[in-house]
Design an enzyme around this catalytic site. Structure first.
Site, PDB file in Angstrom:
ATOM      1  N   THR A 247       7.435  57.608 -50.269  1.00  0.00           N
ATOM      2  CA  THR A 247       6.252  58.047 -51.013  1.00  0.00           C
ATOM      3  C   THR A 247       6.490  58.090 -52.510  1.00  0.00           C
ATOM      4  OG1 THR A 247       4.884  60.009 -51.427  1.00  0.00           O
ATOM      5  CG2 THR A 247       7.036  60.419 -50.533  1.00  0.00           C
TER       6      THR A 247
ATOM      7  N   TYR B 191       7.891  68.315 -49.746  1.00  0.00           N
ATOM      8  CA  TYR B 191       7.517  67.044 -49.111  1.00  0.00           C
ATOM      9  C   TYR B 191       8.251  65.876 -49.783  1.00  0.00           C
ATOM     10  CZ  TYR B 191       4.866  62.841 -48.169  1.00  0.00           C
ATOM     11  OH  TYR B 191       4.523  61.555 -47.842  1.00  0.00           O
TER      12      TYR B 191
END
Ligand code: UDP
Length: 334
Positions: free
Chosen positions: A119, A143
């Site tokens: 990501t 995250y």
């Protein structure tokens, strides 16, 4: 070829892309956020957790993987940033810890290639645009860290064992399969294009615009929205690159290299539907960078990736088509 998280949003598109390319594919998914209907009926489906090493061993055996052949596309994991802030240890277990187990199983059984769903959150709030793979990785939430730590485990493992990997760092993934076979199905979505098409279809009253005073042309946040079908195609090509050059590992941005503001996205939805979404001006959301645009030169130079859906209105049309189909699927799955 095993796809973890193949019943999820991006994973299910990868399953379709692999099948369309004539590849053998099996799926493992614990259905915690995925949907059984997202996986074609003729794809072997293992309902279970990637932490289950005995199940992984059985899948590798049944799918003819291991001893130097086969590959894993690893999508399974949790993806909600605020949840990761509230439950960091859960993210380090579900994303990082379970990935460690999966990588260990690949090494133990001799599965030589891993493609990892990473990501742009690994970059945190970058102060450059576009963002290259050399831009420092400075995640600002668990995250992003959970994904970056998995990248690090893959790099260290690839240095020590006969395994190569590709980490694809996604920018803003949106849209749905052009044939409307799968799409973004999870309830309670927070991503802009999903939220905007829900509003356009009357599933929400309005769209909140998080921040109107950013240092961008119209003051709202700018993002690089990539069609999930083009992203899935990049996965198939990256897999081929891993197989072709087993000594090379790759970390590549996945975006188109151009950005749209929140207002531009909402205006595009209105153009597509002929309606008018209600806009509500709201404060900034914590941790949102003003602008996040990928430099995708490495991906384009490494694999013959020719995007087919690099058009905001096309992305929105496909997202809308899926959103219209979703209630029927949810009813029949219930
Ligand atoms: N955004 C917004 N309203 C929403 C959802 C998102 O204004 O309901 C903005 C957000 O602040 C960011 C952009 O849209 O500038 C994309 O946000 P999204 O949550 O889709 O993805 P992110 O970039 O946070 O991963």
């Amino acid at each position: 070829m095993l796809v973890t998280g193949g019943a999820g949003y991006i994973g299910s598109h990868a399953v379709h892309a692999l099948r369309d390319a004539g590849r053998n594919v099996a799926v493992i998914d614990n259905l915690s956020t995925g949907f059984r209907f997202a996986v074609p009926d003729d794809v072997p489906f293992y309902e279970g957790d990637i932490a289950d090493s005995a199940l992984l061993a059985r899948i590798f055996a049944e799918q003819g993987m291991g001893d130097g052949s086969g590959a894993i596309m690893h999508f399974a994991g949790s993806i909600i940033v605020p949840e990761s802030v509230a439950k960091p240890l859960y993210y380090y277990e579900n994303n990082t810890g379970k990935s460690r187990g999966l990588i260990e199983a690949a090494v133990a059984h001799g599965v030589p290639h891993i493609l990892f769903s990473s990501t742009a959150a690994t970059y945190g709030v970058p102060d450059v645009s576009p963002v290259t793979e050399q831009t420092p990785t400075q995640p600002i939430n668990p995250y992003g860290w959970s994904k970056l730590m998995t990248e690090q485990m893959l790099a260290d493992t690839a240095a020590a064992y006969p395994l190569n990997f590709c980490a694809l760092r996604y920018f803003n993934v949106a849209g749905a399969d052009p044939q409307v076979r799968t799409g973004q199905s999870t309830a309670g979505a927070t991503h802009l294009i999903k939220v905007a098409v829900e509003a356009a279809l009357g599933k929400r009253d309005a769209v909140s615009i998080f921040g109107t005073n950013y240092d961008t042309p119209d003051g709202t946040g700018v993002r690089d929205y990539i069609h999930v079908g083009d992203l899935a195609a990049a996965h198939v090509l990256a897999l081929d690159a891993l197989i072709a050059e087993p000594s090379r590992s790759l970390t590549m941005n996945c975006g188109y290299g151009r950005g749209f503001s929140v207002l531009e996205v909402l205006d595009a939805v209105d153009r597509v539907t002929g309606g008018r979404i209600k806009r509500v001006f709201a404060g900034r959301r914590a941790g949102d960078p003003a602008k996040l645009v990928a430099d995708s030169a490495l991906l384009r130079a490494t694999v013959p990736w020719t995007p087919r859906f690099d058009d905001l209105e096309t992305i929105i049309e496909h997202a809308l088509a899926w959103e219209e189909k979703l209630p029927t699927l949810r009813r029949s799955a219930a």
